[in-house]
Write a protein that holds these residues in place. Structure first.
Motif, PDB file in Angstrom:
ATOM      1  N   THR A  31      18.906 -39.126  55.008  1.00  0.00           N
ATOM      2  CA  THR A  31      19.686 -40.369  54.974  1.00  0.00           C
ATOM      3  C   THR A  31      18.820 -41.518  54.465  1.00  0.00           C
ATOM      4  O   THR A  31      19.275 -42.357  53.684  1.00  0.00           O
ATOM      5  CB  THR A  31      20.244 -40.720  56.367  1.00  0.00           C
ATOM      6  N   VAL A  32      17.564 -41.533  54.913  1.00  0.00           N
ATOM      7  CA  VAL A  32      16.635 -42.568  54.452  1.00  0.00           C
ATOM      8  C   VAL A  32      16.305 -42.338  52.974  1.00  0.00           C
ATOM      9  O   VAL A  32      16.327 -43.268  52.164  1.00  0.00           O
ATOM     10  CB  VAL A  32      15.346 -42.567  55.314  1.00  0.00           C
TER      11      VAL A  32
ATOM     12  N   TYR B 212      27.544 -44.790  50.491  1.00  0.00           N
ATOM     13  CA  TYR B 212      27.586 -46.144  51.031  1.00  0.00           C
ATOM     14  C   TYR B 212      26.700 -47.085  50.207  1.00  0.00           C
ATOM     15  O   TYR B 212      27.122 -48.181  49.820  1.00  0.00           O
ATOM     16  CB  TYR B 212      27.143 -46.115  52.497  1.00  0.00           C
TER      17      TYR B 212
ATOM     18  N   LEU C 220      30.430 -35.378  49.441  1.00  0.00           N
ATOM     19  CA  LEU C 220      30.625 -35.657  50.870  1.00  0.00           C
ATOM     20  C   LEU C 220      31.810 -34.885  51.425  1.00  0.00           C
ATOM     21  O   LEU C 220      31.704 -34.196  52.448  1.00  0.00           O
ATOM     22  CB  LEU C 220      30.815 -37.173  51.064  1.00  0.00           C
TER      23      LEU C 220
ATOM     24  N   VAL D  24      18.304 -47.178  45.644  1.00  0.00           N
ATOM     25  CA  VAL D  24      17.637 -48.422  45.244  1.00  0.00           C
ATOM     26  C   VAL D  24      16.780 -48.184  44.000  1.00  0.00           C
ATOM     27  O   VAL D  24      16.841 -48.930  43.017  1.00  0.00           O
ATOM     28  CB  VAL D  24      16.737 -48.948  46.392  1.00  0.00           C
TER      29      VAL D  24
ATOM     30  N   VAL E 183      26.291 -33.816  54.319  1.00  0.00           N
ATOM     31  CA  VAL E 183      27.309 -34.756  54.794  1.00  0.00           C
ATOM     32  C   VAL E 183      26.637 -36.097  55.111  1.00  0.00           C
ATOM     33  O   VAL E 183      27.108 -37.165  54.692  1.00  0.00           O
ATOM     34  CB  VAL E 183      28.042 -34.211  56.052  1.00  0.00           C
ATOM     35  N   ALA E 184      25.514 -36.036  55.818  1.00  0.00           N
ATOM     36  CA  ALA E 184      24.811 -37.267  56.191  1.00  0.00           C
ATOM     37  C   ALA E 184      24.192 -37.951  54.977  1.00  0.00           C
ATOM     38  O   ALA E 184      24.359 -39.155  54.764  1.00  0.00           O
ATOM     39  CB  ALA E 184      23.728 -36.948  57.217  1.00  0.00           C
TER      40      ALA E 184
ATOM     41  N   LYS F 218      28.264 -50.137  47.794  1.00  0.00           N
ATOM     42  CA  LYS F 218      27.925 -51.546  47.984  1.00  0.00           C
ATOM     43  C   LYS F 218      27.734 -52.273  46.668  1.00  0.00           C
ATOM     44  O   LYS F 218      27.999 -53.472  46.554  1.00  0.00           O
ATOM     45  CB  LYS F 218      26.639 -51.679  48.831  1.00  0.00           C
TER      46      LYS F 218
ATOM     47  N   THR G 268      26.878 -39.431  52.725  1.00  0.00           N
ATOM     48  CA  THR G 268      27.475 -40.626  53.335  1.00  0.00           C
ATOM     49  C   THR G 268      26.561 -41.819  53.090  1.00  0.00           C
ATOM     50  O   THR G 268      26.992 -42.882  52.610  1.00  0.00           O
ATOM     51  CB  THR G 268      27.652 -40.445  54.859  1.00  0.00           C
ATOM     52  N   SER G 269      25.291 -41.606  53.406  1.00  0.00           N
ATOM     53  CA  SER G 269      24.295 -42.658  53.217  1.00  0.00           C
ATOM     54  C   SER G 269      24.242 -43.095  51.749  1.00  0.00           C
ATOM     55  O   SER G 269      24.256 -44.289  51.435  1.00  0.00           O
ATOM     56  CB  SER G 269      22.927 -42.140  53.685  1.00  0.00           C
TER      57      SER G 269
ATOM     58  N   GLN H  83      18.964 -43.605  50.584  1.00  0.00           N
ATOM     59  CA  GLN H  83      18.939 -45.060  50.396  1.00  0.00           C
ATOM     60  C   GLN H  83      17.836 -45.453  49.414  1.00  0.00           C
ATOM     61  O   GLN H  83      18.057 -46.239  48.488  1.00  0.00           O
ATOM     62  CB  GLN H  83      18.684 -45.764  51.736  1.00  0.00           C
ATOM     63  N   VAL H  84      16.657 -44.882  49.644  1.00  0.00           N
ATOM     64  CA  VAL H  84      15.522 -45.181  48.764  1.00  0.00           C
ATOM     65  C   VAL H  84      15.858 -44.756  47.338  1.00  0.00           C
ATOM     66  O   VAL H  84      15.616 -45.496  46.380  1.00  0.00           O
ATOM     67  CB  VAL H  84      14.241 -44.469  49.259  1.00  0.00           C
TER      68      VAL H  84
ATOM     69  N   ARG I 214      18.643 -47.691  40.631  1.00  0.00           N
ATOM     70  CA  ARG I 214      19.144 -48.884  39.953  1.00  0.00           C
ATOM     71  C   ARG I 214      18.097 -49.476  39.022  1.00  0.00           C
ATOM     72  O   ARG I 214      18.406 -50.202  38.093  1.00  0.00           O
ATOM     73  CB  ARG I 214      19.561 -49.929  40.997  1.00  0.00           C
TER      74      ARG I 214
END
Lengths: 308, 267
Positions: free
Chosen positions: A257-258, A73, A227, A265, A65-66, A77, A69-70, A261-262, A268
């Motif tokens: 969560t971190v 998001y 999610l 990025v 879930v976490a 963006k 979400t991360s 994000q990594v 991409r």
């Protein structure tokens, strides 16, 4: 006082905090990169580190879930989430999940559940991994030679276009019948319920090869529907099985969560084909690992019930 | 030697045992005429956030010339375990469920010498001392015959030993003679895998193959503070617990997303 260890109140065991944080980081990275929950990887690893199998699976959902979400998001963006498609996949997945749970009951009654679950798992992972690997390697070759990437008018795609309720999915740039994501979402839902996993590794290929969505939108959209799946599963596990370990989930999500994000990025910077090749290799590696687990003599012949 | 008086002492090993406190001590002597005394340093092990197992030492005095066996165990219970077997001669799978009755969750046996050398078989069976006696004591269902039963009992022991719940040692009890009495002492590791509950350390004084005295000391393991709060909530308020878990996960995921945007890491 040794602050490296924390006691897990539901798993009833103590763990070095670096283990869940590190594992979380790893599966979070996979989530952000490929749009998979990573349950097929994390749950067995947690069991390996002494977490009871029921707690491992339930807590993993909470952690996803976490992470998702991360990840959602991060992908949202940059406009890589097709909410419309995600919604229809979710509807299908929800119905499929209900059906899968009933199917499991039938299988358990016949006494063949474990065999069917294991075989479904191995076959699905093996087929999906091999297909993705071969297909993406081929298209990399093609791109290098002639940049040819034609939409083949196969019998299947012709048939799909005759289905009712055709609609355009703007974000993905595809036109399909609404029934398509519902049916295939449902199909993944059935399999995921049987295997006891989130099914991200099945949903991603469905979106890529059947729904023909671009890989980067696939990742974001997959995370979005994962999610919601995992919110549902976490609640049910906490409510009916009391098997979610909050402390373990927090330790995992600090990393995941971190990591998500990594991963987003980093993803991409990679091409869609490269992402598919890496995911295919990971899926195949997990397949090989499961085959080894099935054929090598286990160190213990007795285990706690509950897991697969 | 006074017959009824038993000296009970509590040794706090706080330096070696961080995070664990001792509330009190309850000692029972099973035999009114006993010369044997037993005391455990912890009768109350508290599982807090930083709990990573503990140690329990048992010490006391006995008649000189007696051998000692210390058994730390929980009440007999029931365990259902999945059994793995080969399917089609190739694949290892769960092939069924084995039910073990009258099995303690923890079983820790320590003796001054090899148990077979100091205790005769009937006595071992009577007091359930040692794995062979435990095997005789438990019920395993379903098994076809005795050899299958023996195989699965051995697997059960391996399963328990793998998480340190079952342990045995020989010769680790130290004894010294002082003022015509024999003092003994052993320091055992208390596994963090042992769940909360009531445990019992029983000391058997053994002579000529027979148990001549027993003494007991209780060990209570309990969750405290946040650990107890969370465990209780998970069990009794599943819906609320689930919702909180989900909300925390959602906000953590969203929060980290925001941090990355602010930090510019995502661009």
């Amino acid at each position: 006082m040794n602050y490296m260890y924390l006691y897990l109140p539901v798993a009833l065991t103590s763990i070095n905090i670096m283990i869940p944080v590190g594992l979380g980081l790893l599966v979070g990275l996979l989530s952000g990169l490929f749009g998979v929950g990573g349950g097929f990887l994390l749950t067995p690893l947690l069991i390996m580190f002494g977490i009871p199998s029921t707690v491992a699976a339930a807590t993993d959902s909470n952690q996803i879930v976490a992470a998702s979400t991360s990840g959602t998001y991060a992908h949202w963006k940059v406009g890589n989430v097709d909410f419309k498609m995600g919604l229809y996949l979710l509807i299908g997945g929800f119905i499929g999940g209900l059906g899968g749970v009933q199917l499991i009951k039938v299988l358990k009654a016949t006494g063949n559940a474990d065999f069917v679950i294991k075989m479904t798992y191995v076959l699905m992972l093996g087929i999906v991994g091999t297909y993705m690997l071969v297909e993406s390697l081929n298209s990399v070759k093609k791109n290098k030679t002639a940049e040819v990437r034609t939409e083949k008018e196969t019998a299947l795609t012709r048939f799909l276009k005759t289905l009712p309720l055709q609609t355009h999915f703007e974000k993905s740039g595809v036109t399909h019948s609404l029934l398509l994501p519902v049916i295939f979402g449902g199909f993944v839902g059935v399999l995921a319920a049987i295997m006891g996993v989130g099914g991200g590794f099945l949903m991603v290929p469905v979106m890529v090869y059947i729904l023909r969505m671009p890989m980067h939108v696939v990742v974001g959209t997959s995370l979005f529907q994962i999610l919601f799946n995992c919110i549902e599963v976490t609640f049910l596990q906490a409510y009916t099985n009391h098997s979610v370990d909050f402390i373990l989930a927090v330790l995992l999500l600090v990393g995941s969560t971190v990591g998500a994000q990594v991963g987003a990025v980093f993803g991409r910077k990679l091409k869609g084909e490269q992402l598919k090749i890496i995911l295919a290799v990971i899926v195949l590696a997990v397949t090989v690992k499961i085959v080894f687990d099935l054929t090598l003599t286990p160190s213990l012949l007795l285990t706690h019930g509950g897991g697969h | 030697m006074k017959i009824l008086s038993k000296i009970i002492m509590v040794i706090l090993n706080l330096a070696a045992l961080p995070g664990i406190f001792i509330l009190g001590l309850l000692i029972f002597t099973a035999n009114a005429n006993a010369e044997l005394t037993a005391k455990a340093n912890h009768d109350h092990i508290k599982i807090d956030f930083f709990y990573h197992g503990s140690t329990v030492s048992v010490r006391g005095t006995s008649d000189p010339g007696t051998d000692l066996i210390i058994k730390i165990t929980s009440a007999d219970g029931h365990e259902s375990l999945k059994q793995k077997g080969k399917v089609g001669g190739l694949l290892w799978m769960n092939t069924g469920t084995l039910n073990f009755e009258h099995v303690p969750n923890i079983y820790s046996i320590h003796s001054t010498k090899k148990i077979q050398d100091i205790l005769n078989q009937e006595e071992a069976l009577k007091y359930v001392i040692g794995y062979p006696a435990l095997e005789n004591h438990v019920e395993i269902e379903p098994v076809e015959n005795d050899s299958e039963r023996d195989t699965w009992f051995k697997e059960f022991i391996r399963f328990k030993e793998s998480s340190n719940l079952y342990t045995t040692s020989e010769g680790k009890i130290s004894t010294t003679l002082k003022d015509g009495r024999q003092s003994y002492y052993i320091l055992t590791t208390w596994p963090y895998q042992a769940p909360p509950g009531d445990y019992l350390a029983t000391v058997y004084s053994v002579k000529d193959g027979k148990v001549i005295e027993t003494a007991e000391s209780k060990v209570k393991v309990e969750q405290v503070g946040i650990v107890s709060l969370l465990a209780g909530m998970a069990k009794n308020k599943g819906a609320l617990y689930g919702l909180i878990s989900i909300l925390v996960a959602l906000s953590a995921g969203f929060g980290v997303g925001l941090i990355f945007r602010k930090g510019g890491g995502a661009h």
